[in-house]
Design an enzyme around this catalytic site. Sequence first.
Site, PDB file in Angstrom:
ATOM      1  N   GLY A 178      -5.824   0.170   9.275  1.00  0.00           N
ATOM      2  CA  GLY A 178      -4.810  -0.415  10.140  1.00  0.00           C
ATOM      3  C   GLY A 178      -4.687  -1.915   9.953  1.00  0.00           C
ATOM      4  O   GLY A 178      -3.908  -2.565  10.641  1.00  0.00           O
ATOM      5  N   ARG A 179      -5.549  -2.445   9.062  1.00  0.00           N
ATOM      6  CA  ARG A 179      -5.586  -3.897   8.824  1.00  0.00           C
ATOM      7  C   ARG A 179      -5.833  -4.625  10.147  1.00  0.00           C
ATOM      8  O   ARG A 179      -6.840  -4.360  10.773  1.00  0.00           O
ATOM      9  CB  ARG A 179      -4.287  -4.363   8.165  1.00  0.00           C
ATOM     10  CG  ARG A 179      -4.477  -5.614   7.308  1.00  0.00           C
ATOM     11  CD  ARG A 179      -3.173  -6.045   6.688  1.00  0.00           C
ATOM     12  NE  ARG A 179      -2.740  -5.158   5.627  1.00  0.00           N
ATOM     13  CZ  ARG A 179      -3.105  -5.298   4.360  1.00  0.00           C
ATOM     14  NH1 ARG A 179      -3.872  -6.271   4.004  1.00  0.00           N
ATOM     15  NH2 ARG A 179      -2.663  -4.460   3.443  1.00  0.00           N
ATOM     16  N   ASP A 192       5.292  -5.503   5.670  1.00  0.00           N
ATOM     17  CA  ASP A 192       5.825  -6.848   5.899  1.00  0.00           C
ATOM     18  C   ASP A 192       5.787  -7.737   4.653  1.00  0.00           C
ATOM     19  O   ASP A 192       6.668  -8.580   4.477  1.00  0.00           O
ATOM     20  CB  ASP A 192       5.179  -7.527   7.115  1.00  0.00           C
ATOM     21  CG  ASP A 192       3.675  -7.463   7.096  1.00  0.00           C
ATOM     22  OD1 ASP A 192       3.124  -7.029   6.072  1.00  0.00           O
ATOM     23  OD2 ASP A 192       3.056  -7.860   8.104  1.00  0.00           O
ATOM     24  N   GLY A 234       0.828  -1.208   0.000  1.00  0.00           N
ATOM     25  CA  GLY A 234       0.000   0.000   0.000  1.00  0.00           C
ATOM     26  C   GLY A 234       0.859   1.253   0.000  1.00  0.00           C
ATOM     27  O   GLY A 234       1.902   1.294   0.644  1.00  0.00           O
ATOM     28  N   ARG A 282       0.864  -5.000  -5.347  1.00  0.00           N
ATOM     29  CA  ARG A 282       1.098  -6.218  -4.563  1.00  0.00           C
ATOM     30  C   ARG A 282       1.226  -7.335  -5.590  1.00  0.00           C
ATOM     31  O   ARG A 282       0.295  -7.590  -6.343  1.00  0.00           O
ATOM     32  CB  ARG A 282      -0.064  -6.470  -3.601  1.00  0.00           C
ATOM     33  CG  ARG A 282      -0.190  -5.364  -2.548  1.00  0.00           C
ATOM     34  CD  ARG A 282      -1.232  -5.707  -1.485  1.00  0.00           C
ATOM     35  NE  ARG A 282      -1.175  -4.733  -0.389  1.00  0.00           N
ATOM     36  CZ  ARG A 282      -2.095  -3.792  -0.169  1.00  0.00           C
ATOM     37  NH1 ARG A 282      -3.143  -3.702  -0.955  1.00  0.00           N
ATOM     38  NH2 ARG A 282      -1.961  -2.948   0.828  1.00  0.00           N
ATOM     39  N   HIS A 335      -9.855   5.280   2.181  1.00  0.00           N
ATOM     40  CA  HIS A 335      -8.544   5.569   1.589  1.00  0.00           C
ATOM     41  C   HIS A 335      -8.087   7.018   1.688  1.00  0.00           C
ATOM     42  O   HIS A 335      -6.948   7.302   1.312  1.00  0.00           O
ATOM     43  CB  HIS A 335      -8.507   5.100   0.130  1.00  0.00           C
ATOM     44  CG  HIS A 335      -8.399   3.601   0.023  1.00  0.00           C
ATOM     45  ND1 HIS A 335      -9.490   2.788   0.156  1.00  0.00           N
ATOM     46  CD2 HIS A 335      -7.322   2.793  -0.157  1.00  0.00           C
ATOM     47  CE1 HIS A 335      -9.101   1.520   0.037  1.00  0.00           C
ATOM     48  NE2 HIS A 335      -7.795   1.489  -0.152  1.00  0.00           N
ATOM     49  N   THR A 337       4.433   2.257   5.581  1.00  0.00           N
ATOM     50  CA  THR A 337       3.034   1.830   5.671  1.00  0.00           C
ATOM     51  C   THR A 337       2.316   2.720   6.669  1.00  0.00           C
ATOM     52  O   THR A 337       2.900   3.093   7.699  1.00  0.00           O
ATOM     53  CB  THR A 337       2.900   0.356   6.124  1.00  0.00           C
ATOM     54  OG1 THR A 337       1.539   0.123   6.527  1.00  0.00           O
ATOM     55  CG2 THR A 337       3.810  -0.004   7.285  1.00  0.00           C
ATOM     56  N   ASP A 365       2.675  -1.100  11.757  1.00  0.00           N
ATOM     57  CA  ASP A 365       2.662  -2.429  12.382  1.00  0.00           C
ATOM     58  C   ASP A 365       3.983  -3.175  12.186  1.00  0.00           C
ATOM     59  O   ASP A 365       3.991  -4.404  12.124  1.00  0.00           O
ATOM     60  CB  ASP A 365       1.501  -3.257  11.812  1.00  0.00           C
ATOM     61  CG  ASP A 365       1.555  -3.378  10.297  1.00  0.00           C
ATOM     62  OD1 ASP A 365       2.350  -2.656   9.664  1.00  0.00           O
ATOM     63  OD2 ASP A 365       0.799  -4.189   9.739  1.00  0.00           O
ATOM     64  N   ALA A 398      15.367  10.991  -1.141  1.00  0.00           N
ATOM     65  CA  ALA A 398      16.567  10.869  -0.304  1.00  0.00           C
ATOM     66  C   ALA A 398      17.491   9.768  -0.838  1.00  0.00           C
ATOM     67  O   ALA A 398      18.724   9.935  -0.870  1.00  0.00           O
ATOM     68  CB  ALA A 398      16.165  10.561   1.138  1.00  0.00           C
ATOM     69  N   ASP A 407       0.054   1.769   8.535  1.00  0.00           N
ATOM     70  CA  ASP A 407      -0.434   0.940   9.660  1.00  0.00           C
ATOM     71  C   ASP A 407       0.476   0.968  10.890  1.00  0.00           C
ATOM     72  O   ASP A 407       0.036   0.615  11.979  1.00  0.00           O
ATOM     73  CB  ASP A 407      -0.597  -0.517   9.217  1.00  0.00           C
ATOM     74  CG  ASP A 407      -1.604  -0.670   8.086  1.00  0.00           C
ATOM     75  OD1 ASP A 407      -2.440   0.242   7.922  1.00  0.00           O
ATOM     76  OD2 ASP A 407      -1.543  -1.680   7.369  1.00  0.00           O
ATOM     77  N   GLY A 420      -9.856  13.045  21.142  1.00  0.00           N
ATOM     78  CA  GLY A 420     -10.737  13.046  22.320  1.00  0.00           C
ATOM     79  C   GLY A 420     -11.877  12.061  22.212  1.00  0.00           C
ATOM     80  O   GLY A 420     -12.994  12.323  22.690  1.00  0.00           O
ATOM     81  N   ALA A 421     -11.631  10.905  21.601  1.00  0.00           N
ATOM     82  CA  ALA A 421     -12.694   9.905  21.434  1.00  0.00           C
ATOM     83  C   ALA A 421     -13.135   9.359  22.792  1.00  0.00           C
ATOM     84  O   ALA A 421     -12.340   9.307  23.738  1.00  0.00           O
ATOM     85  CB  ALA A 421     -12.193   8.764  20.557  1.00  0.00           C
ATOM     86  N   ARG A 471      19.114  10.995  -4.225  1.00  0.00           N
ATOM     87  CA  ARG A 471      20.119  12.063  -4.058  1.00  0.00           C
ATOM     88  C   ARG A 471      21.336  11.570  -3.276  1.00  0.00           C
ATOM     89  O   ARG A 471      22.470  11.954  -3.582  1.00  0.00           O
ATOM     90  CB  ARG A 471      19.469  13.278  -3.366  1.00  0.00           C
ATOM     91  CG  ARG A 471      18.350  13.909  -4.235  1.00  0.00           C
ATOM     92  CD  ARG A 471      18.682  15.307  -4.658  1.00  0.00           C
ATOM     93  NE  ARG A 471      17.826  15.771  -5.747  1.00  0.00           N
ATOM     94  CZ  ARG A 471      16.914  16.732  -5.643  1.00  0.00           C
ATOM     95  NH1 ARG A 471      16.707  17.332  -4.487  1.00  0.00           N
ATOM     96  NH2 ARG A 471      16.220  17.117  -6.701  1.00  0.00           N
ATOM     97  N   ARG A 508     -24.723   7.284  14.053  1.00  0.00           N
ATOM     98  CA  ARG A 508     -24.290   7.328  12.663  1.00  0.00           C
ATOM     99  C   ARG A 508     -22.941   6.616  12.550  1.00  0.00           C
ATOM    100  O   ARG A 508     -22.201   6.516  13.542  1.00  0.00           O
ATOM    101  CB  ARG A 508     -24.105   8.778  12.174  1.00  0.00           C
ATOM    102  CG  ARG A 508     -25.369   9.577  12.068  1.00  0.00           C
ATOM    103  CD  ARG A 508     -26.249   9.101  10.919  1.00  0.00           C
ATOM    104  NE  ARG A 508     -27.403   9.976  10.710  1.00  0.00           N
ATOM    105  CZ  ARG A 508     -28.536   9.933  11.409  1.00  0.00           C
ATOM    106  NH1 ARG A 508     -28.664   9.066  12.410  1.00  0.00           N
ATOM    107  NH2 ARG A 508     -29.532  10.758  11.142  1.00  0.00           N
ATOM    108  N   SER A 510     -23.873  13.125  22.872  1.00  0.00           N
ATOM    109  CA  SER A 510     -23.123  12.868  21.629  1.00  0.00           C
ATOM    110  C   SER A 510     -21.815  12.180  22.000  1.00  0.00           C
ATOM    111  O   SER A 510     -21.417  12.172  23.168  1.00  0.00           O
ATOM    112  CB  SER A 510     -22.833  14.179  20.889  1.00  0.00           C
ATOM    113  OG  SER A 510     -21.914  14.949  21.637  1.00  0.00           O
TER     114      SER A 510
HETATM  115  O1  F6P Z   1      -1.687  -1.567   4.686  1.00  0.00           O
HETATM  116  C1  F6P Z   1      -2.255  -0.340   4.414  1.00  0.00           C
HETATM  117  C2  F6P Z   1      -3.747  -0.468   4.243  1.00  0.00           C
HETATM  118  O2  F6P Z   1      -4.272   0.819   3.947  1.00  0.00           O
HETATM  119  C3  F6P Z   1      -4.491  -1.087   5.430  1.00  0.00           C
HETATM  120  O3  F6P Z   1      -4.691  -0.182   6.483  1.00  0.00           O
HETATM  121  C4  F6P Z   1      -5.772  -1.539   4.759  1.00  0.00           C
HETATM  122  O4  F6P Z   1      -6.367  -2.592   5.464  1.00  0.00           O
HETATM  123  C5  F6P Z   1      -5.289  -1.969   3.406  1.00  0.00           C
HETATM  124  O5  F6P Z   1      -4.052  -1.313   3.167  1.00  0.00           O
HETATM  125  C6  F6P Z   1      -6.235  -1.665   2.275  1.00  0.00           C
HETATM  126  O6  F6P Z   1      -5.695  -2.192   1.107  1.00  0.00           O
HETATM  127  P1  F6P Z   1      -6.243  -1.873  -0.346  1.00  0.00           P
HETATM  128  O7  F6P Z   1      -5.897  -0.460  -0.677  1.00  0.00           O
HETATM  129  O8  F6P Z   1      -5.548  -2.846  -1.220  1.00  0.00           O
HETATM  130  O9  F6P Z   1      -7.726  -2.052  -0.291  1.00  0.00           O
END
Ligand code: F6P
Length: 328
Positions: A176-177, A108, A16, A77, A258, A131, A135, A27, A133, A191-192, A30, A252, A221
């Site tokens: 965040g997958r 990864d 992604g 990918r 994206h 990424t 992660d 970077a 995420d 502030g969630a 260069r 809601r 709310s």
């Molecule tokens: O790994 C980045 C990410 O945006 C994840 O947060 C999400 O689950 C995934 O890619 C979405 O992938 P795609 O753009 O292929 O739908």
Amino acid sequence: MALLKLNRIGLLTSGGDAPGMNAAIRAIVRTGLYNNLEVTGILNGYEGLIKKQFRPMDRNSVSNIIQRGGTILKTARSDQFKTDEGMDLALTHLQEEHIDALVVIGGDGTFTGAHIFGHKFDFPIVGLPGTIDNDLFGTDLTIGYDTAVNTVVEAVDKIRDTAQSHDRLFFVEVMGRDAGFIALRSGLASGADNILVPETKTNIDNLIRMLKYDWKRNKTSGIIIVSEGDDQGGAYEIARKVEEKFDEFDTRVTILGHIQRGGSPTAYDRVLASQLGYESVNALMNGERDIMIGMLNNQISYTPFEKAIKSQKSIKHTYLEIARILSL
Ligand code: F6P
């Protein structure tokens, strides 16, 4: 570690896209040119290696990109790169192009491919964590994460205006997958009232108990951040489960999607990408390979690909409690 005589390096972005990838590309190019290396850009990640989509990079090819989201090299990918035939073709094309080493930017999946390919053909590859995420083990933050978090916070601030004006409870789903880093940091920053992440089991009854408590205190709310990988489902699913048992709130759901991947990188991401990009070329010249280059406690750190892929980076669980307490 023996110095490696390099003439030409290749670079690609894979998986992604993430804001800051362009700053990293700039970077690497260069720094390579500064060290009298030739630099070849490979388009569309590993797909570009298989299809021989190469592009020579000069200093002008990376002008005016530090502030741009996405990746000028494009990304993909690749399933073909997972096959022996795909890897053989990739090696042939690297040899034909006289590329001596690679820098790969991604997550990864990208590092898994790099690790297997590097071992199979004894080919030097280093990686940069790119990424949204966050992660990846071996770096405090990944390139793109800070921008994504800021995008979420900006969006939630806007949603909060409507939540307050209409007395509504919003379930906001973030990316965040299967990791909750984006949810956690953006939730605390916006502030969630509650943050639901894949790393902890979500108990719907507990959530309802908290909402009832809020309701009794005349709170009409609220914002609940839901990480897309939560074990109770996505934001729609969780909102439905809550409403089945407690429907006082006018509810809601918003899926941010994206927009979290795009946009101009923050200063933090640009600096991180610039530092890591610079270090990646130095690392290759110093004979390093099979490692991800990250930043831990403000220090450059090398983590073997295998460790970066297999180890689990843990979330700050205290953030969940802090967010809840501060929302009371
Ligand atoms: O790994 C980045 C990410 O945006 C994840 O947060 C999400 O689950 C995934 O890619 C979405 O992938 P795609 O753009 O292929 O739908």
